[in-house]
Scaffold this motif. Structure first.
Motif, PDB file in Angstrom:
ATOM      1  N   HIS A  65      -4.130   0.659  -2.044  1.00  0.00           N
ATOM      2  CA  HIS A  65      -3.627  -0.720  -2.013  1.00  0.00           C
ATOM      3  C   HIS A  65      -3.345  -1.169  -3.446  1.00  0.00           C
TER       4      HIS A  65
ATOM      5  N   VAL B  77      -5.125   6.151   1.243  1.00  0.00           N
ATOM      6  CA  VAL B  77      -4.251   4.980   1.191  1.00  0.00           C
ATOM      7  C   VAL B  77      -4.659   4.144  -0.016  1.00  0.00           C
TER       8      VAL B  77
ATOM      9  N   LYS C  59       0.660   5.436   1.034  1.00  0.00           N
ATOM     10  CA  LYS C  59      -0.066   6.491   1.733  1.00  0.00           C
ATOM     11  C   LYS C  59       0.234   7.830   1.080  1.00  0.00           C
TER      12      LYS C  59
ATOM     13  N   ARG D  49       0.834  -1.199   0.000  1.00  0.00           N
ATOM     14  CA  ARG D  49       0.000   0.000   0.000  1.00  0.00           C
ATOM     15  C   ARG D  49       0.873   1.254   0.000  1.00  0.00           C
TER      16      ARG D  49
END
Length: 410
Positions: free
Chosen positions: A97, A95, A89, A87
């Motif tokens: 994935h 966020v 950020k 993932r």
């Protein structure tokens, strides 16, 4: 649905988006591209701005003009890559994935890494030309400069487009001649390399050019600090070179987020398999362009040749097939030499630049390690090719792997 995440929408990231979007099943894969800027910069064009050949409008376009419509584009800085958890950020709190990721975050100049570089002389008589801001500031300075000693200094390797400093001094020789002040300007190239280039045959050839143009070469100079109050640069072993105008190629580093995320080396470049372009740390991460730590040139042509290999390996990875170790470090670069002429070099990991004809043996139309007008026009037409073909992922007749056809062994 699975997600292919591309970090970076510069040359390499845009090419990969354009190559992959038409072939990945939209019902199975979502392609998401993250970049912090809306503007695309044609970085090879920065070289020409100080000399009034190009201006701002020649080197910028909106990035979205080049992204496929089916690609999800997010404009944001990246706060952290959490590769162990698949993932990323973003600074906006989101966020993302991913199942598969391509990192194309490029490189940047870091003048602050050299003591004194960004002090009182910065953009007064110390300039870079690897950024649009620096190139434009240098253009304004040169317009009214009446002469003195100009030092072009490579702080350390690796750098983006390793031949650009040579091109700069060649163009400076032409520019000052055109301005009628060449006899009032001393030009000195100061480099950490043992010669004008990293490979012996090309270094000898280009060194002769420097001598012919009355450009002094100071080699094996590892810059440690800048004394802008006294207009001097010092090496780590306290050798000094004085200047009236310092044109610097500062330390080049990868994106800060690479270092902050524990994915890079000391310069924030990502350890990458030099043949497959797969991350050495995470098998579902691939790296392309200037973001890698490969021993190849950090140049647009390299990113293009890498993209051909990476495209195939992404599809192989998705299908569970073995990756092809096909990238050979191939690079080719037009070197603008001034007065309407240019030089072309073509090489890879194993083979240094050699004389000959390119791309057709005996025909060319370009000549390797020779100064010709055709090579100059190859350099100047590349901007059109870049905007209209390269970024869009178009097929080129030149193979990703370097060919020995047309080259003369020494």
């Amino acid at each position: 649905m699975k997600r292919l995440l591309i970090l970076g929408g510069g040359t390499a990231g845009t090419m990969m988006a354009n190559k992959l979007a038409p072939v990945l099943d939209a019902n199975e894969w979502q392609i998401t591209l993250v970049d912090q800027e809306e503007t695309h910069y044609y970085q090879p064009g920065f070289l020409f701005i100080p000399f009034g050949i190009y201006n701002r409008n020649d080197v910028i376009k909106p990035k979205r003009d080049f992204f496929p419509s089916e690609v999800e584009v997010i404009v944001s800085t990246i706060e952290e890559i959490q590769a162990a958890d698949n993932r990323v950020k973003l600074s906006n709190g989101k966020v993302i994935h991913y199942d598969l990721m391509i990192i194309a975050t490029g490189s940047r100049i870091a003048p602050e890494e050299t003591e004194g570089m960004t002090g009182e002389g910065w953009h007064k008589n110390i300039f870079d030309f690897y950024t649009l801001k620096g190139a434009e500031a240098l253009r304004k300075f040169l317009k009214f400069w009446e002469g003195g000693k100009m030092v072009v200094n490579i702080v350390e390797m690796p750098i983006k487009c390793p031949v650009a400093p040579l091109e700069f001094v060649f163009l400076a020789d032409w520019y000052f001649t055109e301005q009628g002040i060449r006899d009032k300007v001393e030009i000195e190239l100061v480099t950490p390399l043992p010669g004008a280039f990293t490979k012996p045959i090309a270094a000898k050839f280009l060194g002769q050019f420097l001598e012919k143009k009355n450009i002094k070469l100071t080699a094996d100079f590892n810059t440690g600090r800048v004394d802008s109050a006294n207009n001097k640069i010092y090496s780590w072993d306290e050798k000094a070179v004085d200047y009236d105008l310092l044109v610097t190629i500062p330390t080049n580093m990868g994106a800060e987020v690479i270092g902050n995320s524990g994915l890079g080396d000391d310069l924030n470049f990502i350890p990458t398999d030099k043949h497959t372009l797969q991350s050495k740390q995470y098998e579902n991460i691939f790296v392309i362009g200037d973001a890698t730590d490969l021993p190849s040139s950090k140049a647009g042509s390299v990113a293009h040749f890498e993209s051909e290999v990476l495209f195939e390996n992404i599809l192989r990875y998705i299908d569970g097939r073995p990756l092809k170790p096909d990238f050979d470090g191939h690079a080719n670069c037009f070197i603008e030499s001034g007065f309407g002429k240019g030089i072309l070099i073509d090489f890879n990991y194993e083979v240094e630049p050699l004389p000959g004809k390119f791309p057709l043996p005996g025909v060319g139309p370009f000549s390797l390690l020779q100064e010709t007008r055709m090579n100059h026009w190859g350099k100047m037409t590349f901007r059109w090719v870049y905007w209209n073909l390269l970024l869009k992922g178009a097929e080129f007749p030149i193979e990703a792997q370097m060919s020995m056809a047309g080259k003369m062994r020494q």
